[in-house]
Write an enzyme that holds these catalytic residues in place. Structure first.
Site, PDB file in Angstrom:
ATOM      1  N   TYR A 173       0.876  -1.159   0.000  1.00 42.56           N
ATOM      2  CA  TYR A 173       0.000   0.000   0.000  1.00 42.56           C
ATOM      3  C   TYR A 173       0.925   1.224   0.000  1.00 42.56           C
ATOM      4  CZ  TYR A 173      -4.332  -2.656   0.863  1.00 42.56           C
ATOM      5  OH  TYR A 173      -5.418  -3.480   0.744  1.00 42.56           O
ATOM      6  N   ALA A 348      -6.783 -14.601  11.836  1.00 34.75           N
ATOM      7  CA  ALA A 348      -7.673 -14.181  10.741  1.00 34.75           C
ATOM      8  C   ALA A 348      -8.475 -15.360  10.223  1.00 34.75           C
ATOM      9  CB  ALA A 348      -6.861 -13.528   9.628  1.00 34.75           C
ATOM     10  N   ARG A 349      -7.855 -16.201   9.365  1.00 34.24           N
ATOM     11  CA  ARG A 349      -8.615 -17.272   8.714  1.00 34.24           C
ATOM     12  C   ARG A 349      -9.232 -18.256   9.705  1.00 34.24           C
ATOM     13  NH1 ARG A 349      -3.857 -18.828   4.679  1.00 34.24           N
ATOM     14  NH2 ARG A 349      -2.722 -18.013   6.487  1.00 34.24           N
TER      15      ARG A 349
END
Length: 408
Positions: A173, A348-349
């Site tokens: 980013y 997360a997952r």
């Protein structure tokens, strides 16, 4: 650290000025549940599920600091119109006993230029060969504008009840792309030496600290390795981590890896769901994935705690609290992170598969994670991020991906 000093990952802890009920953080995973850049009931329910499921803090991702920093046309950014919904979200999470962070940043060359109706920005002009998009070189005025936009986003996060901001300095980013010697070919004070390439990220963190430091926690999520030849690498990450510590602008570091621009699977490890990605992407990106997706979306072997080996080198170099990300799935893995000197873990997952996993680990430390690391959750962020192995109409009691209207 002796055995008696190893913290209990499920016990309360302080993160900067914030007290969390435990050391488990729901990591930022873009939800794909905003609508016209506003909060929906689905987005609130998404984070309430993790709060109810036992995490110490959940992270709302990704809240762009400006319209041109979005990766998706429905992505939330910090407009006046978005604030009531964000307030409703933080209140709902707090009602379940958890804290809530906002991930803030500018997507830079990863931004959706067509959806934003604004050119993507990069430290130097850049062409994305898979998405067929161009990014123009950020001007000094862009740098000043975006730095202030980070500070204003942090102010608004504090005003709407967020307990922390996680500043996105990773995945190529905008701030991360300035750090990368492969992408940053500038010859001014923001390019060349590592000190110059790190200047933008450090200015962002100073601006945020000056805006909210001490009122809410300020976290930095930063790459250790871009996963591409000539990119930002661990030795440089160690130096930047030390500078951030010396600057006194962050309360904790979360180290990550990979490039959403050039090598996204490097962060996630496991299978690359090429067909699923192609099926949900608009043209011409769909054509790009079909043509060169195998080079862009590569598969990497998965193992638990797969970022630990690199992250412990950052851990050895700084005294700042650190959050271990990457393959955090079971209580023994969490306990290992605590023994290695990390203050928190981010999941997360595994939580997408089982939002109540933390509560069940509290009841039985031997509880296994049901996540199989197929990564088919990744393409669902276009329609509402979820585990594809779960019946989403019953697991969380929400109609994912079909906004029922605005909150607030």
């Amino acid at each position: 650290m002796t055995t008696t000093e190893v913290p209990d990952v499920l016990a309360p802890a302080r993160l900067g000025p914030v007290r969390l009920r435990n050391r488990v953080i729901k990591a930022a995973t873009y939800e794909g549940l905003g609508h016209r850049s506003l909060v929906t009931r689905d987005l609130v329910d998404f984070h309430v599920a993790y709060a109810r499921g036992g995490v110490g803090m959940t992270t709302v991702a990704y809240c762009a600091v400006s319209r041109d920093g979005r990766t998706d046309r429905h992505q939330i950014h910090w407009t006046d119109e978005a604030l009531p919904g964000l307030r409703a979200l933080t209140e709902a999470v707090h009602a379940e006993g958890a804290a809530v962070a906002a991930q803030i940043g500018h997507a830079g060359p990863v931004a959706g230029a067509r959806a934003n109706r604004a050119p993507a920005l990069a430290p130097s002009a850049f062409f994305h060969t898979t998405a067929f998009t161009r990014a123009r070189e950020a001007s000094p005025d862009d740098i000043r504008r975006i730095t202030e936009a980070h500070a204003e986003a942090a102010r608004r996060a504090a005003a709407t009840g967020f307990d922390a901001v996680e500043v996105h300095l990773g995945h190529n980013y905008l701030a991360s792309s300035f750090l990368s010697p492969r992408i940053n070919r500038r010859t001014d004070r923001y390019g060349g030496s590592l000190e110059n390439r790190a200047r933008f990220a450090r200015e962002i963190m100073r601006a945020i600290h000056d805006a909210v430091g001490g009122r809410i926690a300020v976290l930095a999520k930063m790459n250790m390795d871009d996963g591409v030849p000539g990119g930002f690498w661990l030795d440089e990450a160690i130096a930047v981590a030390r500078w951030l510590e010396e600057d006194g602008t962050v309360d904790a570091l979360e180290m990550t890896a990979g490039s959403s621009l050039l090598n996204p699977m490097y962060l996630f490890k496991g299978d690359a769901p090429l067909h699923e990605f192609a099926a949900v992407m608009p043209q011409p990106a769909r054509l790009g994935v079909k043509a060169v997706g195998g080079r862009f979306l590569r598969s990497y072997p998965y193992r638990d705690a797969y970022l630990l080996e690199d992250a412990r080198q950052i851990r050895a170099a700084v005294k700042l609290p650190m959050i271990l990300l990457g393959g955090i799935t079971t209580k023994p893995v969490m306990d290992r992170a605590m023994r290695e000197g990390f203050g928190f873990v981010a999941m997360a997952r595994a939580l997408l598969r089982e939002p109540d996993l933390v509560n069940r680990l509290r009841e039985d430390a031997a509880t296994p994670s049901l996540c199989i690391h197929c990564n088919k959750c990744m393409p669902t962020n276009f329609t509402g991020t979820r585990c594809v192995l779960v019946d989403r109409t019953t697991t969380r009691g929400a109609t994912w991906g079909s906004p029922e209207g605005y909150v607030g």
